[in-house]
Structure formats: structure tokens, C-alpha cells
Design an enzyme around this catalytic site. Structure first.
Site, short mmCIF file in Angstrom:
data_model
loop_
_atom_site.label_atom_id
_atom_site.label_comp_id
_atom_site.label_asym_id
_atom_site.label_seq_id
_atom_site.Cartn_x
_atom_site.Cartn_y
_atom_site.Cartn_z
N GLY A 233 -6.47 5.40 -14.24
CA GLY A 233 -7.39 4.29 -14.42
C GLY A 233 -7.34 3.60 -15.77
O GLY A 233 -8.03 2.61 -15.99
N GLU A 268 -3.55 11.37 -14.03
CA GLU A 268 -2.76 10.68 -12.99
C GLU A 268 -2.62 9.20 -13.35
O GLU A 268 -3.11 8.33 -12.62
CB GLU A 268 -3.46 10.80 -11.63
CG GLU A 268 -3.73 12.21 -11.17
CD GLU A 268 -4.70 12.27 -9.98
OE1 GLU A 268 -5.39 11.27 -9.69
OE2 GLU A 268 -4.76 13.32 -9.34
N PRO A 269 -1.97 8.87 -14.46
CA PRO A 269 -1.89 7.46 -14.84
C PRO A 269 -0.83 6.73 -14.02
O PRO A 269 0.23 7.27 -13.73
CB PRO A 269 -1.45 7.53 -16.31
CG PRO A 269 -0.65 8.79 -16.40
CD PRO A 269 -1.27 9.76 -15.41
N GLY A 270 -1.12 5.52 -13.64
CA GLY A 270 -0.15 4.68 -12.94
C GLY A 270 0.10 3.43 -13.76
O GLY A 270 1.11 3.29 -14.45
N ARG A 271 -0.89 2.57 -13.75
CA ARG A 271 -0.77 1.27 -14.42
C ARG A 271 -0.40 1.39 -15.90
O ARG A 271 0.44 0.63 -16.39
CB ARG A 271 -2.13 0.56 -14.30
CG ARG A 271 -2.15 -0.88 -14.79
CD ARG A 271 -3.60 -1.40 -14.87
NE ARG A 271 -4.34 -1.11 -13.67
CZ ARG A 271 -4.37 -1.88 -12.59
NH1 ARG A 271 -3.72 -3.01 -12.58
NH2 ARG A 271 -5.08 -1.52 -11.53
N ARG A 307 -1.61 -8.96 -6.21
CA ARG A 307 -2.83 -8.68 -6.98
C ARG A 307 -3.75 -9.88 -7.15
O ARG A 307 -4.97 -9.74 -6.99
CB ARG A 307 -2.50 -8.06 -8.35
CG ARG A 307 -1.83 -6.68 -8.25
CD ARG A 307 -1.71 -6.00 -9.60
NE ARG A 307 -2.99 -5.59 -10.11
CZ ARG A 307 -3.64 -6.15 -11.12
NH1 ARG A 307 -3.12 -7.17 -11.76
NH2 ARG A 307 -4.82 -5.72 -11.49
N TYR A 311 -7.27 -9.10 -5.44
CA TYR A 311 -8.39 -8.76 -6.33
C TYR A 311 -8.83 -9.90 -7.21
O TYR A 311 -9.69 -9.70 -8.08
CB TYR A 311 -8.01 -7.64 -7.30
CG TYR A 311 -7.23 -6.47 -6.82
CD1 TYR A 311 -7.68 -5.70 -5.75
CD2 TYR A 311 -6.07 -6.08 -7.48
CE1 TYR A 311 -6.96 -4.57 -5.36
CE2 TYR A 311 -5.36 -4.96 -7.08
CZ TYR A 311 -5.81 -4.21 -6.03
OH TYR A 311 -5.11 -3.09 -5.66
N CYS A 338 1.42 -19.68 3.57
CA CYS A 338 0.36 -20.44 4.25
C CYS A 338 -0.98 -19.71 4.20
O CYS A 338 -1.49 -19.25 5.22
CB CYS A 338 0.78 -20.71 5.68
SG CYS A 338 2.36 -21.56 5.70
N GLU A 339 -1.49 -19.58 2.99
CA GLU A 339 -2.81 -18.99 2.74
C GLU A 339 -3.33 -19.64 1.48
O GLU A 339 -2.58 -19.78 0.51
CB GLU A 339 -2.70 -17.48 2.44
CG GLU A 339 -2.21 -16.60 3.54
CD GLU A 339 -3.24 -16.29 4.60
OE1 GLU A 339 -4.46 -16.54 4.36
OE2 GLU A 339 -2.84 -15.83 5.67
C1 PLP Z 1 -4.59 4.85 -7.88
C2 PLP Z 1 -4.89 6.21 -8.36
C3 PLP Z 1 -4.47 6.61 -9.63
C4 PLP Z 1 -3.77 5.69 -10.60
O1 PLP Z 1 -4.62 4.72 -11.11
P1 PLP Z 1 -4.15 3.76 -12.31
O2 PLP Z 1 -5.29 2.85 -12.50
O3 PLP Z 1 -2.93 3.05 -11.86
O4 PLP Z 1 -3.90 4.62 -13.49
C5 PLP Z 1 -4.72 7.91 -10.00
N1 PLP Z 1 -5.36 8.78 -9.17
C6 PLP Z 1 -5.78 8.41 -7.95
C7 PLP Z 1 -6.46 9.42 -7.09
C8 PLP Z 1 -5.56 7.13 -7.51
O5 PLP Z 1 -5.99 6.77 -6.30
#
Ligand code: PLP
Length: 404
Positions: A233, A268-271, A307, A311, A338-339
Site C-alpha cells: 500500500g 507485500e509492496p507492489g506499487r 487506472r 479509479y 468507444c467509452e
Molecule cells: C494489492 C495488494 C498488495 C499490494 O498493494 P500495493 O499498493 O501495490 O503495494 C499487497 N497485499 C495485498 C493483500 C494486496 O491485495
């Protein structure tokens, strides 16, 4: 990523040259940025010695997963497909956690067979299903339970996941009931409390609130968790005026609140790992006059980058070739789909553009390609990874024959 003599470059490669070879739209990633993000993340949380599990849903490109694996990261997966990809990338099973509210029996069985670190369960029914499978296989399965801490992440409501009205996790009452239930389970070993309150979080306050709830509930549960999985997050700067989340401050808060529980921390970082590593390069097809604005119609659409439509997210757009001539009219950057939600950005003062010019859509590494689709039977773009002068096609552009 920078301008050199007014032309946009990724590392040592001129973006214009890439488009000559690979056409548009294309996703281009910088290896250097990826490496830097991982180093910064590791450095800031070093004192916690965490297990960092990259959230594969942010970007599931196999080649990128392989690069991420080389830095020792694990994976947070949310489907059988993502788990398979993580394994294919060579990520050790003992560094994989499985999240999600609706894992099917097939997915659970596969995860159990692979002996991944943790299945983070989100309901009583899921836990009972895991128990049934474990019993039938005569195995002990390690799980976490996801807590819904009822904390406002102060982010876009579409990407908030930790409030009680959200579908994710278990509220305090049910969480505590399940901890109690699992104390006597023969086939499940409860090892982890997991939380994830949302995405693109820029203020430390929601995390601090969440930590207090976690602390209180661990005490109340009177249970020794081996892991606390704090999810991801961490927000990034999509706009120069806004700063990234302050990692240091978050690390200090974690240490302060959770130290006494003496558990291992998982993130659990993604972004925050992949978001700012990529651009989407697109060509202006037409410029059309509207009543009080001009529409810049790009060859990238919401199927390439969803995105903004999904969002209302804003990605900055910059010209590939810098000039000092500006428009008087507002530009609205839109796609060809077409949106009406197929629009990227409204820009008041932008460099004057011509048809066939190239533009750069910024910070598309996370939830860009992974959310792309074939809507309007459009082909998914190519993905290219740049390392210095090296150009690596990490995903070929789809061809019509792949689809039809
Ligand atoms: C989407 C998600 C993440 C990653 O979130 P980011 O905002 O991209 O860091 C981590 N854990 C869980 C359970 C998620 O659903």
C-alpha cells in the site's frame, strides 16, 4: 528517465528510436529504477529484517519477476496463475504468501502441494476448506488470518481495503473466534496475522492507526504469532507536488508498536517497487477541436492503461520532444476506445502538439500492463526493459492471430 537535448531518454536509450523499432503504444521499464526502488525499500526497513513479498498483481511480467527475485524478494500472489508465474520466476516457495477473498479449492490444493510459506485466509469458510483439504492429504498447513482493522487508508475509495464495509479480511470479533478455533486444529497451524488496508497510501497516520489495532488484537487474542504480515500500500508520487510515503517514519512506528510481540515482519509492496519504473509511449493520432478544449486522441487507450478509467487516477503526460511553444486551449488526452471514460488527463498549459507526435504517460509500472485488456479487440502492447544501452523485449506485442 530524462531529457537529453530535449529528447526523452530511458537510461541511455532514446525513446523515439524505440518507437521506430517497436511501434506504439509500448511500455518501457528502467532496470535502474527498479533496482533503486528495491534498495531504498530494503534500506529503510533494514532494522526490521522483513520478508519482502512483491505483490505480483501490480506487475506479473515473468522477466520482471525474475529480476525482482534476484534481489531476494518473495511474492504475494492472489491466484493460481500468479502463483504459477512466481514459481516459474524461480521464487522460493518459502517466500510466497497467497492472499485473496475467494481462493477456490483447486487453488488451495495447488498452494498446499507446493508448501508455500502462508495461505492468508480471509473467511471462516475458507479456513474450513483448507482444513478439509489438509485432513484429506494428512498434512499440516501453515496459514495466516487477514484482519480487517477498520482503519481508513485515506486513499481513493476504490482502492481502500481496510474499512469494515470492505469485503477484505475479518472483523475483530470473527478474527478472535477463529484464532480460538485454530488453537485446537490438528491440520492447520496458525502462524500469521495479516493486514492490508489499501493502496497508494501517502500519509503515515492510517498505518499508525492500523498498527495500534493490530497490537491491541494480538494482545486480546493471547496467541503467539510467528509472523505479522503488514501488506503493502505504500504510495508513490504521481505528481511532483506530492511526496512518497515516508518509509522511515513507518519503520519507526512498526518497531515501536510491534517490537514486544517479537514476530517476523512480512511486507507485500507492489506499487512502491514497480510503479515509477515505467512509461507508456503513445502517438497522437488526431487532434480534434472541441467547444472549449482540444481533444488529443492517442493510440493508447483504457485497454492499455485502465487506472484513469477505473479509479479516476491521474498519470502525468509529457511530450517526447520538448519545445517551448504552448497551447492556449486546454488539451484533453483521450484514447480511441468507444467509452467516455477512455480519457487520461486534462492539461491546461501543455506544449503545442501536432498529429504523429509522441507523448510519454508517466509512472505506469504498477497496475498498468497487469490491468490491460483486449477490449475493443485491441492488441496488448509490447513491454521493453532498458538496462543502460541494452534493450530487452520482455513481452512481445500481441498479434491479431493470438486473439482470433
Ligand atoms: C494489492 C495488494 C498488495 C499490494 O498493494 P500495493 O499498493 O501495490 O503495494 C499487497 N497485499 C495485498 C493483500 C494486496 O491485495
Amino acid at each position: 528517465m530524462k531529457y537529453i537535448k530535449k529528447k526523452f531518454f530511458i537510461e541511455n536509450v532514446k525513446v523515439r528510436n524505440l518507437t521506430k523499432k517497436f511501434s506504439t503504444p509500448i511500455y518501457c521499464y528502467s532496470y535502474k529504477k527498479l533496482k533503486k526502488n528495491i534498495m531504498i525499500f530494503k534500506k529503510n526497513f533494514k532494522n526490521l529484517n522483513p520478508l519482502i513479498c512483491f505483490a505480483v498483481k501490480a506487475n506479473a511480467n515473468l522477466k520482471l519477476l525474475k529480476e525482482i527475485k534476484k534481489f531476494g524478494l518473495g511474492a504475494d500472489v492472489v491466484s493460481l496463475g500468479e502463483l504459477t508465474k512466481a514459481l516459474k520466476a524461480g521464487i522460493q516457495t518459502k517466500k510466497i504468501v497467497f492472499s485473496g477473498v475467494g481462493k477456490t479449492s483447486e487453488e488451495l490444493r495447488f498452494a498446499i502441494d507446493k508448501k508455500i510459506l502462508l495461505i492468508n485466509a480471509e473467511s471462516k469458510s475458507e479456513i474450513l476448506e483448507i482444513e478439509r483439504i489438509a485432513k484429506s492429504k494428512r498434512e499440516i498447513v501453515n496459514i495466516g488470518i487477514r484482519l480487517n482493522p477498520n482503519t481508513d487508508a485515506k486513499t481513493l475509495k476504490q482502492i481502500s481495503t481496510g474499512k469494515k464495509q470492505d469485503k477484505f479480511g475479518l472483523t475483530e470479533k470473527y478474527f478472535l473466534e477463529l484464532v480460538k478455533y485454530l488453537k485446537n486444529s490438528k491440520f492447520i497451524k496458525l502462524k500469521c496475522l495479516s493486514v492490508h488496508i489499501g493502496s497508494q497510501i501517502l500519509s503515515n497516520q492510517p498505518y499508525e492507526k492500523m498498527l495500534k489495532v493490530v497490537d491491541r488484537i494480538i494482545k486480546k487474542s493471547n496467541y503467539k504469532f510467528e509472523f505479522i504480515d503488514l501488506g503493502g500500500g505504500m504510495g508513490i508520487s504521481y505528481d511532483k507536488k506530492i511526496k512518497n510515503l515516508n518509509y522511515k517514519k513507518y519503520a519507526v512506528a512498526i518497531k515501536k508498536v510491534l517490537k514486544k510481540h517479537n514476530t517476523k515482519i512480512i511486507f507485500e509492496p507492489g506499487r512502491s517497487i514497480i510503479g515509477n519504473t515505467a512509461i507508456l509511449v503513445s502517438k497522437v493520432i488526431y487532434i480534434k477541436h472541441g467547444s472549449n478544449k482540444n481533444f488529443v486522441i492517442l493510440d493508447a487507450g483504457m485497454n492499455d492503461l485502465m487506472r484513469p478509467a477505473l479509479y479516476g487516477a491521474e498519470h502525468q503526460i509529457i511530450p517526447e520532444n520538448k519545445k517551448n511553444v504552448f497551447t492556449k486551449k486546454t488539451y484533453e488526452f483521450v484514447g480511441p476506445i468507444c467509452e467516455s471514460t477512455d480519457r487520461f488527463l486534462t492539461a491546461k498549459k501543455f506544449q503545442k502538439l501536432n498529429e504523429k507526435d509522441l507523448v510519454i504517460i508517466s509512472d505506469v509500472g504498477a497496475y498498468g500492463m497487469s490491468l490491460s485488456s483486449n477490449y475493443n479487440v485491441r492488441l496488448k502492447p509490447a513491454e521493453i526493459l532498458i538496462k543502460g544501452y541494452k534493450i530487452n523485449v520482455i513481452k512481445k506485442r500481441q498479434r491479431l492471430k493470438d486473439l482470433i
